[in-house]
Write an enzyme that holds these catalytic residues in place. Structure first.
Site, PDB file in Angstrom:
ATOM      1  N   ASP A 116      42.209  13.513  41.874  1.00 23.86           N
ATOM      2  CA  ASP A 116      42.215  13.321  40.422  1.00 23.86           C
ATOM      3  C   ASP A 116      43.497  13.889  39.808  1.00 23.86           C
ATOM      4  OD1 ASP A 116      39.723  12.300  40.812  1.00 23.86           O
ATOM      5  OD2 ASP A 116      38.641  13.955  39.883  1.00 23.86           O
ATOM      6  N   ASP A 165      33.153   5.253  43.092  1.00 24.62           N
ATOM      7  CA  ASP A 165      33.650   6.579  43.467  1.00 24.62           C
ATOM      8  C   ASP A 165      32.869   7.145  44.656  1.00 24.62           C
ATOM      9  OD1 ASP A 165      34.867   9.058  43.399  1.00 24.62           O
ATOM     10  OD2 ASP A 165      34.726   9.259  41.231  1.00 24.62           O
TER      11      ASP A 165
END
Length: 453
Positions: A276, A216
């Site tokens: 997200d 990430d």
């Protein structure tokens, strides 16, 4: 965390920075009230707060936030800059020939995930029938990380006392274990990342028996620019390759830097195309729409990733969850469940374990569908290996609508000889070459159609 803001009449702009991330914010100010949006929070505020006596405190439904005026000594720790390596291709790992299937901890547990939870999820993956339906990865997201020892080896924290033993347990169930890190010095949640320790961490992951790495971007944005994405991800891709262990490499960079054009070159098996996901219709549909421009880049071993599944988490309707599953199948997206596998309803099971829909997702041809819009209806057509097509018609509108599938929608070589409704598990008949059905709001008609008897 630091929030740097400037005001120009009723408009506010600036930057939010923490050890784990940095991003621009903008919004409005009215009196002492400020509403801020971030790049991944465009449809709801990142922060809504009031400035009173020099302190900023969140209001309404915003996340809890308390800010005081920063002083001259308030700043984030300085991190030494490491020059990214020259760009060069990393050998492919020959994994993920079909989109990965499994479970990820973040959507439901976030920071509360621990060893016991992962073990019970592995148990439930087997007992529920999820494993036999194709879901094999149990992925631990952020907050597992501890500190580095004197040699720089990253340890797991108190929530995960023995990662190797956990991997052995997951493997004993016929499943695989995934883990999480960042190319920055800190993860999104502020835990130690792999910055400057890529080779060391890759060896640690391999020694533990890890099978999947989600990587990430997070605090890497505090150090690197978007142009550095490829060499920075390449560094970990090469490190994983050097271990000799087959580890799926999942790039989580929110679709930045046209990742679809270079993801395979860093041995990436899947890459995020979106921010997200949330358990909301608008978020789910928004994420899948961002898949469309990158459709031609998907295929065996390298997939576009609109983020995890929210099916079963309770904030969408049954029809909306079936649409969620249908669209992830039609776009050849990874199927990573994000719900509690231990207490699924029969409806949730029927959606996540619909083997006819899973077969569309896992089709070896690996084609990603793109939509054709007709008013409130979208038609998605996905070619399949044996010459069949999967066709999804999604009602994006607020009321019921008549969905019609016509021969010109299909791209078949001959007339329809056979058609099956994959949610009703029933054969349907085309009349004069077409098929129609009434479709409730936010529902999807999903058919598998063949021009062969």
């Amino acid at each position: 965390m630091l929030l740097e803001l400037k005001q120009d009449d009723g408009k506010v702009s600036g930057t939010f920075k923490s050890a784990g991330t940095s991003f621009p914010v903008q919004g409005t100010a009215s009196g002492n009230h400020v509403i801020l949006y971030g790049p991944r929070h465009r449809d709801r505020p990142f922060l809504e707060a009031d400035l009173v006596n020099g302190e900023l405190n969140s209001t309404g439904s915003s996340r809890p936030f308390h800010g005081t005026a920063a002083g001259p000594n308030d700043d984030l720790p300085t991190v030494a800059y490491i020059t990214p390596p020259p760009i060069q291709p990393v050998p492919q790992n020959a994994l993920a020939k079909t989109p990965p299937m499994g479970w990820n901890s973040w959507n439901l547990f976030a920071r509360k995930v621990d060893d016991a939870t992962v073990r019970t999820m592995a148990d439930a993956m087997v007992s529920s029938g999820m494993r036999d339906a194709g879901y094999i990865y149990i992925n631990i997201d952020d907050t597992w990380e501890g500190v580095r020892d004197a040699q720089g080896n990253l340890q797991s924290n108190h929530k995960f006392p023995d990662m190797k033993a956990l991997a052995d347990y997951v493997h004993s169930k016929g499943l695989k274990l995934g883990i999480y890190s960042s190319p920055g010095p800190r993860t999104c949640a502020g835990y130690p990342g792999s910055y400057g320790h890529e080779e060391q961490d890759a060896r640690t992951f391999a020694a533990w028996g890890i099978d999947y790495l989600k990587y990430d971007w997070c605090s890497a944005s505090n150090i690197y620019q978007e142009k550095d994405l490829q060499p920075v991800y390449q560094k970990m891709g090469a490190a994983l390759h050097a271990t000799g262990r087959p580890i799926i490499f999942s790039l989580c960079e929110y679709g930045l830097g046209h990742v679809e054009t270079w993801g395979p070159d860093v041995a990436g098996n899947l890459w995020r195309t979106t921010g997200d996901i949330r358990d909301e219709w608008s978020s789910m549909i928004g994420n899948i729409e961002k898949q469309v421009p990158t459709a031609s880049y998907a295929g065996p071993g390298h997939w576009n990733d609109p983020d995890m599944l929210e099916i079963g988490n309770g904030h969408m309707s049954e029809d909306e969850y079936r649409t969620h599953m249908s669209l992830w199948a039609l776009t050849a997206a990874p199927l990573l469940a994000g719900n509690d596998l231990r207490n699924m309803t029969d409806v949730t099971k029927s959606i996540l374990m619909n083997r006819e829909v899973i077969a569309v997702n896992q089709d070896a041809l690996g084609k990603q569908s793109s939509p054709v819009r007709k008013g409130d209806l979208e038609i998605w057509v996905k070619p399949l290996t044996n010459g069949d097509v999967a066709v999804g018609v999604v009602n994006l509108g607020a009321t019921s609508a008549k969905a019609t599938i016509s021969p010109q929608d299909l791209g078949l070589h001959g007339p329809v000889k056979k058609a099956r409704d994959l949610w009703k598990h029933a054969t349907v008949n085309f009349t004069n070459g077409a098929y129609s059905a009434e479709l409730p709001s936010h529902a999807t008609l999903l058919l598998r159609i063949s021009d062969k008897s």
